[in-house]
Design a protein around this motif. Structure first.
Motif, mmCIF file in Angstrom:
data_model
loop_
_atom_site.group_PDB
_atom_site.id
_atom_site.type_symbol
_atom_site.label_atom_id
_atom_site.label_comp_id
_atom_site.label_asym_id
_atom_site.label_seq_id
_atom_site.Cartn_x
_atom_site.Cartn_y
_atom_site.Cartn_z
ATOM 1 N N PRO A 11 0.790 -1.462 -0.067
ATOM 2 C CA PRO A 11 0.322 0.165 -0.105
ATOM 3 C C PRO A 11 0.800 1.102 -0.259
ATOM 4 O O PRO A 11 -0.216 2.030 -1.003
ATOM 5 C CB PRO A 11 -1.027 -0.144 1.256
ATOM 6 C CG PRO A 11 -0.179 -1.775 1.896
ATOM 7 C CD PRO A 11 0.379 -2.001 1.503
ATOM 8 N N SER A 26 -5.748 5.332 -11.325
ATOM 9 C CA SER A 26 -5.987 5.023 -10.034
ATOM 10 C C SER A 26 -6.452 4.097 -9.327
ATOM 11 O O SER A 26 -6.103 3.040 -8.420
ATOM 12 C CB SER A 26 -6.453 6.763 -9.346
ATOM 13 O OG SER A 26 -5.757 7.804 -9.596
ATOM 14 N N SER A 30 -5.074 0.848 -6.819
ATOM 15 C CA SER A 30 -5.751 0.592 -5.721
ATOM 16 C C SER A 30 -6.842 -0.791 -5.973
ATOM 17 O O SER A 30 -6.473 -1.256 -4.323
ATOM 18 C CB SER A 30 -7.078 1.351 -4.891
ATOM 19 O OG SER A 30 -8.066 1.982 -6.333
ATOM 20 N N SER A 33 -3.535 -3.312 -5.062
ATOM 21 C CA SER A 33 -2.619 -2.571 -3.774
ATOM 22 C C SER A 33 -3.318 -4.147 -2.997
ATOM 23 O O SER A 33 -2.819 -4.406 -2.219
ATOM 24 C CB SER A 33 -2.607 -2.021 -3.280
ATOM 25 O OG SER A 33 -2.583 -1.741 -2.201
ATOM 26 N N THR A 34 -5.246 -3.127 -2.964
ATOM 27 C CA THR A 34 -5.978 -3.993 -1.734
ATOM 28 C C THR A 34 -5.854 -5.790 -2.294
ATOM 29 O O THR A 34 -6.361 -6.550 -1.695
ATOM 30 C CB THR A 34 -7.374 -3.375 -2.115
ATOM 31 O OG1 THR A 34 -7.825 -3.720 -2.990
ATOM 32 C CG2 THR A 34 -7.161 -2.622 -1.234
ATOM 33 N N ALA A 93 -12.385 -1.349 -2.546
ATOM 34 C CA ALA A 93 -11.529 -0.755 -3.898
ATOM 35 C C ALA A 93 -12.146 -1.407 -5.197
ATOM 36 O O ALA A 93 -12.533 -0.694 -6.311
ATOM 37 C CB ALA A 93 -10.492 -1.031 -3.622
ATOM 38 N N SER A 107 -9.343 6.666 -3.818
ATOM 39 C CA SER A 107 -8.446 5.238 -4.348
ATOM 40 C C SER A 107 -7.009 6.052 -3.381
ATOM 41 O O SER A 107 -6.714 5.039 -3.117
ATOM 42 C CB SER A 107 -7.897 5.604 -5.743
ATOM 43 O OG SER A 107 -9.020 5.355 -7.125
ATOM 44 N N VAL A 111 -6.201 3.196 -0.541
ATOM 45 C CA VAL A 111 -4.982 2.800 -0.278
ATOM 46 C C VAL A 111 -4.759 3.158 1.273
ATOM 47 O O VAL A 111 -3.643 2.714 2.007
ATOM 48 C CB VAL A 111 -3.994 3.566 -1.379
ATOM 49 C CG1 VAL A 111 -2.974 2.295 -0.536
ATOM 50 C CG2 VAL A 111 -5.030 2.648 -2.145
#
Lengths: 468, 465
Positions: A11, A26, A30, A33-34, A93, A107, A111
């Motif tokens: 993150p 964006s 996000s 990442s999640t 997300a 986003s 994050v």
């Protein structure tokens, strides 16, 4: 190779990327990442199952002169919370910022909150626990303040004041712990081993400070006033994160408090009464609400009351049952908030007196809401069922037959939610007209949360076998 | 020739060169040359001071200047802050070369106070700081006369009180030394020492903006142009803390248990006064003036603890708050030049200029003590030091105040992120550069504070040895 630092690094990198890259990337960043963090959490679960126990830790030096390290530690409870927080974050997300087009801002905040949550649930000392706590609160403050609905300003300031009051108490408590433990330390395992050596009166003060701090966050009855407004005014993502993850900060704190400080056993009866009262209070207030989002907001207080009730039993059933309940409640409530967000998006309305016959025009969302309700009140095959069994076994062990009283609150919650669904969503006499449509992101969010609710409801041994 | 002491000599030589060149450029009125020289020399001084601050070396030069980690720590900090103020002033000062000359005097005064080897140097240094400061305010135009006069009169009173305090202890310490006589400095009659301590705290309290002496602060801060306000809040106020640390914790170190309660009281009153009055301010600059008063109260917590750890915490917070307030006044000055002054004028700033709103938000969160920013680390160290010294009540009140301050910062943040359609604000490179540098330091030292904590530790060890 150790996964924990990667979980926190992802993150952090995503934050920089969102800030630097173009706005159209964006949401993708996000989600990635999640998603990666969820995959890694599941990998942690798999590794734990392989090893037969959940135990990961990693140390880095941070402020050497004060003996503060950047220490990470994940045990079974932390693993459970990591799983629920990363699942809810991934769902949030993926579903995106339904109400608004501010993708970069939303986003970024998702994050940032993800960074705070994974950091908090994997921290091994109170110092970084506190840092991540505040970062999470500030991230959600901005989420409500900038992306919420009409009355978001007052709701967000209210939220910030309550939460930062809690964090002020938390800071004071951890400083007291630091200076009154034999060797000045923030380390959770060290404190757990030496909490009994702190003078009794200081222990009382620490208990009171931590209890009130976590109680505000959780929240329980007299300190819950920030919650209904904050949840109602936040965007769909904001509500999912508030209810699905942020309230778990306080729940996790309570778990730590009751497992670490022997003095808390003295108060368990009073805390149990408070928790039960909180659940009943919230369910009675809930019955007067007509805004679906507000109803679910109050249901959070009911469920957190039940979770606190389980923790206050201070036995294995209660403690692990509560941790499991945080998992199940986080997933179920995120699912329901997502469904309500979609209903609002599709019909432009959230009031049950106006919202009629949604099953005609938004079939899947209506049934998802129904399933979410069942998952929340502990229908068999949902994770809450397992959690409730554990919690009430623990409660009977600790408080005898009185331990079953809070079941009444769950029953009333279920009855009212059934009434809502029956009167409003399933009534086909008249059907509200649509102004929007469900998106793929929403459906993926539903699928993920449903899958996990079902998985942890049918295969509780995945996690419960790791308890030693 | 001891080569390892070259950085120490270099800081002195460069400071003198800075003053000489600034006077020269004021005479020839060459703005750009003055700006470039000042920036380059100040950065060089900062680098040399940082080299010296991280080593335990020390040297006394001409029996007046004492180059040791304590002095070098603060010279390092002040030269960095001076670079920032200098950039702001280059943009906003009406007559930059004259400002640059006065500012070089102020910097020299700060150098003298930081590296003072005796009480006379401290007194002289404080005068060299405050009198040109009054002129810089006066110089900025007719509107600022009231602020300048108020500042001048109060500085004069402060110096008079300080002189009286020094006169009280003069008969007992003829050399007025800060180094040699400290351990065996004893005075038989207790009330003289008490009077001296009280007068010294009062005299420096004017400049530190401690509670009963801070009534000038909002008027002067609001009345001065923002680059000067940044200087007053970020540098002049902090040098008074340095002087107070030098006097109390070297000369009067044996009386720590006596003077600690005085500072505890002042600290509590200052925090509450600053924060509670700031709650009701409509003008953003005035609000920050009161917030900076309350920050002085936090810094005093470390002095009240009167321990090594407490002094380190104070030194850390001195640097932290100076960076935050200079960054904040850079943005506020930029807004002021567009006639955006009150909290309601800030409505919708996020839509008008994202950088301004974002940077001010980060700076305010840092001032409110939200992790992982530098302001949090400073406050964390301060409250820890208070609990470490068993001043739990002081820590509780400090945390309470830190919580109160959230409200007025959140009010501005809330306004900035309210949607409102207004004209966009064009970028302003100088103010943005200053805010950006401040924020970079705040993030870097908030995420990894260890380097500055070690430097502060070295500094305070060398002061007390």
């Amino acid at each position: 190779m150790n996964i924990l630092p990667i979980i926190i690094a992802i993150p952090a990198i995503a934050l920089v990327l969102i800030a630097l890259l173009k706005e159209r990337h964006s949401k993708l960043i996000s989600t990635a990442s999640t998603g990666i963090v969820l995959a890694l959490s599941i990998a942690l679960l798999a590794l734990s199952i392989q090893a037969g126990k959940a135990s990961f830790s990693q140390q880095y030096s941070y402020i050497g002169s004060l003996g503060i390290g950047l220490d990470l530690n994940v045990g079974i409870i932390q693993l459970i919370l990591l799983l629920v927080s990363s699942a809810v974050l991934f769902a949030a997300a993926m579903s995106g910022n339904t109400e608004d087009e501010k993708h970069r801002l939303s986003s970024f905040l998702v994050v940032l909150f993800q960074l705070a949550s994974v950091g908090l649930f994997s921290s091994a000392n109170f110092f970084i626990f506190f840092i991540f706590w505040d970062v999470g609160v500030v991230a959600l403050f901005f989420m409500i303040n900038t992306l919420g609905s009409a009355n978001r300003k007052i709701a967000s300031i209210n939220f910030l004041i309550y939460e930062l009051f809690a964090s002020a108490l938390l800071l004071l408590a951890i400083l007291l712990i630091y200076f009154y433990t034999p060797v000045n330390s923030f380390d959770l395992s060290y404190i757990a081993a030496h909490a009994g050596l702190i003078p009794a009166n200081i222990q009382m003060i620490i208990f009171a400070l931590l209890f009130v701090a976590f109680m505000i966050n959780m929240p329980l009855f007299p300190t819950h006033f920030w919650l209904p407004d904050a949840h109602t005014e936040a965007s769909t993502q904001g509500s999912m994160l508030l209810s699905g993850v942020l309230t778990k900060y306080g729940g996790y704190g309570m778990l730590l408090l009751f497992t670490m400080f022997p003095i808390s056993a003295q108060f368990s009866k009073y805390v149990a009464v408070l928790a039960a009262a909180s659940a009943f209070y919230a369910v009675f207030v809930l019955m007067r609400q007509t805004d679906v989002k507000r109803i679910i907001a109050y249901s959070t207080i009911v469920e957190m009351g039940i979770i606190m009730f389980g923790i206050s039993a201070v036995n294995n059933y209660g403690i692990y049952g509560s941790a499991y309940a945080m998992l199940s409640h986080g997933l179920a409530v995120a699912l329901m908030f997502l469904a309500v967000g979609v209903l609002k998006h599709v019909f432009g309305e959230r009031d049950i007196r106006v919202l009629k016959g949604t099953v005609v025009n938004a079939r899947s969302t209506t049934y998802i809401f129904l399933v979410g309700t069942l998952a929340m009140i502990g229908f068999p095959f949902s994770a809450t069922f397992i959690a409730d069994i554990l919690i009430f076994l623990g409660a009977i062990q600790a408080f005898g037959v009185y331990g079953l009283i809070p079941l009444g609150a769950i029953a009333m919650l279920g009855a009212y939610l059934y009434f809502v669904i029956n009167k409003s969503m399933l009534s086909t006499k008249e059907a509200s007209s649509t102004v929007g449509a469900t998106t793929m992101g929403h459906r993926l969010g539903y699928a993920l949360l449903l899958l996990l609710i079902f998985a942890f409801g049918t295969m509780p041994f995945l996690l419960l076998n790791l308890i030693r | 020739m001891q080569y390892y002491l070259i950085p120490a000599y270099a800081t002195i030589a460069l400071t003198l060169a800075y003053v000489a060149l600034s006077v020269l450029f004021a005479y020839t009125n060459s703005r750009r040359a003055a700006f470039v020289t000042a920036t380059v020399l100040l950065v060089a001084i900062g680098v040399f001071a940082a080299i010296m601050a991280s080593s335990p070396l020390e040297i006394t030069i001409a029996n007046t200047l004492h180059a040791y980690p304590f002095s070098m720590f603060f010279i390092m900090a002040f030269s960095l802050l001076a670079v920032l103020v200098n950039i702001l002033s280059y943009r906003y000062s009406t007559d930059y070369t004259a400002f640059s000359m006065l500012f070089s005097f102020i910097f020299m005064g700060m150098f003298l106070v930081s590296s003072a080897n005796n009480l006379f140097s401290i007194m002289l240094g404080l005068e060299i700081v405050s009198i040109p400061a009054a002129f810089t305010i006066l110089h900025s135009g007719k509107r600022h006369i009231e602020a300048a006069v108020k500042f001048f009169i109060l500085s004069a009173i402060s110096v008079a009180v300080l002189t009286f305090a020094l006169a009280l202890i003069f008969p007992y310490d003829l050399q007025m030394g800060l180094t040699y006589l400290a351990p065996n400095f004893q005075i038989s009659s207790g009330y003289i020492i008490a009077l001296a301590i009280i007068f010294i705290i009062a005299a420096l309290g004017f400049e530190m903006a401690a509670f009963p002496f801070n009534l000038w602060v909002p008027d002067v801060y609001e009345g001065s142009p923002s680059n000067i306000t940044a200087m007053l809040a970020g540098m002049n106020k902090k040098i008074a803390f340095v002087a107070l640390i030098e006097i109390l914790f070297v000369i009067f170190i044996n009386y720590a248990t006596e003077f600690s309660p005085i500072i505890v009281l002042l600290s509590i009153l200052t925090m509450f006064f600053g924060n509670i009055v700031a709650l009701s301010q409509a003008n953003v600059k005035r609000m920050f003036a009161y917030s900076s008063v309350s920050q002085a109260g936090y810094i005093m917590i470390g002095l009240a603890a009167a321990t090594q750890f407490g002094l380190e915490a104070s030194a850390f917070q001195i640097v932290a708050h100076a960076l935050m307030i200079i960054g904040a006044f850079a943005v506020i000055g930029w807004m002021e030049s567009l006639n955006i002054r009150s909290v309601s004028d800030y409505t919708g700033l996020h839509g008008r200029n994202q950088f301004a709103a974002g940077s001010l938000t980060v700076l305010m969160l840092s001032m409110a003590g939200i992790p992982p920013l530098m302001g949090f680390v400073g406050k964390f160290l301060l409250f820890s030091s208070a609990i470490d010294a068993r001043l739990v009540a002081l820590a509780v009140l400090g945390i309470l105040n830190s919580f109160i301050s959230i409200y007025y910062y959140a009010r501005v943040i809330n306004q900035m992120y309210t949607r409102k359609n207004s004209a966009r604000i064009a970028a302003e490179p100088y103010a943005m550069a200053v805010a950006l540098v401040a924020i970079l330091f705040i993030f870097a030292l908030g995420l990894y504070p260890q380097p500055l904590i070690s430097l502060a530790h070295n500094a305070m060890v060398s002061l007390r040895s």
